[in-house]
Design an enzyme around this catalytic site. Structure first.
Site, short mmCIF file in Angstrom:
data_model
loop_
_atom_site.label_atom_id
_atom_site.label_comp_id
_atom_site.label_asym_id
_atom_site.label_seq_id
_atom_site.Cartn_x
_atom_site.Cartn_y
_atom_site.Cartn_z
NE ARG A 51 73.34 13.92 120.36
CZ ARG A 51 72.59 14.25 121.42
NH1 ARG A 51 71.32 14.40 121.28
NH2 ARG A 51 73.15 14.47 122.60
CB THR A 52 78.36 9.31 119.32
OG1 THR A 52 78.30 10.72 119.10
CG2 THR A 52 79.48 8.72 118.48
NE ARG A 101 81.96 10.67 122.38
CZ ARG A 101 80.85 11.37 122.17
NH1 ARG A 101 80.09 11.74 123.19
NH2 ARG A 101 80.49 11.72 120.95
CG HIS A 129 82.69 13.63 117.10
ND1 HIS A 129 82.44 12.32 116.73
CD2 HIS A 129 81.69 13.99 117.95
CE1 HIS A 129 81.33 11.93 117.33
NE2 HIS A 129 80.86 12.90 118.08
#
Ligand code: CP
Length: 304
Positions: A51-52, A101, A129
Site C-alpha cells: 500500500r505505502t 521505508r 509511520h
C-alpha cells in the site's frame, strides 16, 4: 534537515494536520492535477510494502510527476556494502523528494540529516509511520465527522506497531480516550504511556478484547502481529493469534463505530467482517492516496 521533511508525526502540529486533511479532501474530489510537472520523486523501500509504496507512486503519477526507486534493496548497491548515507547522498543528486521505508528505527531521521532534499518517512522499523497516520486521521475524520473526544481501541501488537505509535502521538491534540488491548509481551511501550501522561491523554490497558471494550469504542484499530520484528520465532507463534475479530463480536457495537487496520492483515480480522458496515479498512487504504498527495505537495512546497 529540510524543514519540509516528515520524519515523525511530531514534525507537524495541530493546524498543519487539519490543513493537510483539508488538502486530502480536495484531492479526493479531484486526484488528477498536474501539480508535480517536472518533479522527480524517489521511493526507496528497504522493507516490503504494498500500500505505502504503490499509493505514494500513484499519488506522484496522478499529479504529473515522475518516480524512480526500488522495492528491493538487494537489487541495489547497498547489497555491495554501500552505506545508507552514501545511498541518500547519491539519490539526492537526482530527485526533488525522497520517500523511504527502512527496517531500522531512526533511519529516516538519519537520512534527513545527510541531505537537503526533503525526506518522507514511509516507516522506520517499529518507530514511526507518519504518512499512515495522516490517512488514519483522514479516515477517522471522514467516518466520525470529527477528531475530537473519540474512544479509540488499539488492538494487537502495540509494542512493535509503528502505526499505533504515530497515531497515538497525533491524537494528542484532540482529547481522545485510548484503550490498549494487548498481551503482556506486546503491550504499549513505556515511553508512549509516559507520552500519554505528559499530554493528558486518557488510556486504559486490557488483556481481554471484551464485549464492553468493543461496544463502547468509536474506532477499533486492529494490528497485525509482525513476525519480522521477533528475534524468537517461538514467541511469535505463541502470541500471533491472541486477538481475532469476527462478525459475531460486533452485534452490540455503536452505530458510528468503524474498524480500521493499516493492513496487511493475517488472521486478526476474519473475512466475514469484510462486508459488515463497521468494516472500513479497504476504504482506509484508498484514503492513503489522497493523504499522500497532500504530504507530497507539502514536502515540495506546492500550494494546492
Ligand atoms: N499499511 C502499510 O504500511 O502497508 P504496506 O506495508 O503494504 O505498505
Amino acid at each position: 534537515m529540510n524543514t519540509k521533511s516528515l520524519v515523525s508525526i511530531s514534525d507537524i502540529g495541530r493546524d498543519e494536520i487539519l490543513k493537510l486533511l483539508e488538502t486530502a479532501r480536495q484531492f479526493e474530489e479531484n486526484p488528477n492535477r498536474r501539480l508535480l510537472e517536472g518533479k522527480v520523486v524517489a521511493t526507496l523501500f528497504f522493507e516490503p510494502s504494498t500500500r505505502t509504496r504503490l499509493s505514494f507512486e500513484t499519488a506522484v503519477n496522478r499529479l504529473g510527476g515522475r518516480v524512480i526507486g526500488f522495492s528491493d534493496a538487494n537489487t541495489t548497491s547497498s547489497s555491495k556494502g554501500e552505506t545508507l548515507k552514501d545511498t541518500i547522498k547519491m539519490v539526492s543528486n537526482y530527485v526533488d523528494l525522497i520517500i523511504m521505508r527502512h527496517y531500522l528505527e531512526g533511519a529516516a531521521r538519519y537520512a534527513s540529516e545527510v541531505t537537503d532534499v526533503p525526506i518522507i518517512n514511509a516507516g522506520d522499523g517499529a518507530n514511526q509511520h507518519p504518512s499512515q497516520t495522516m490517512l488514519d486521521l483522514y479516515s477517522i475524520y471522514k467516518t466520525q465527522g470529527t477528531l475530537e473526544n473519540l474512544t479509540i481501541t488499539l488492538v494487537g501488537d502495540l509494542k512493535y506497531g509503528r502505526t499505533v505509535h504515530s497515531l497515538l502521538m497525533a491524537m494528542r491534540y484532540f482529547n481522545p480516550e485510548f484503550r490498549f488491548v494487548a498481551c503482556e509481551e506486546l503491550g504499549m511501550p513505556k515511553e508512549y504511556k509516559i507520552f500519554c501522561e505528559e499530554n493528558g491523554i486518557k488510556y486504559t490497558e486490557h488483556t481481554d478484547f471484551s464485549e464492553e471494550v468493543i461496544n463502547s469504542s468509536d474506532i477499533i484499530y486492529m494490528t497485525r502481529v509482525q513476525r519480522e520484528r521477533f528475534a524468537d520465532i517461538m514467541e511469535y507463534e505463541r502470541v500471533k493469534d491472541l486477538y481475532n475479530l469476527n462478525n459475531s463480536m460486533l452485534g452490540g457495537a455503536k452505530e458510528n463505530m468503524k474498524i480500521l487496520h493499516p493492513l496487511p492483515r493475517v488472521n486478526e480480522i476474519a473475512q466475514d467482517v469484510d462486508d459488515n458496515p463497521h468494516a472500513y479498512y479497504f476504504e482506509q487504504a484508498r484514503n492513503g492516496l489522497y493523504a499522500r498527495q497532500a504530504l507530497i505537495c507539502r514536502a515540495l512546497g506546492i500550494e494546492v
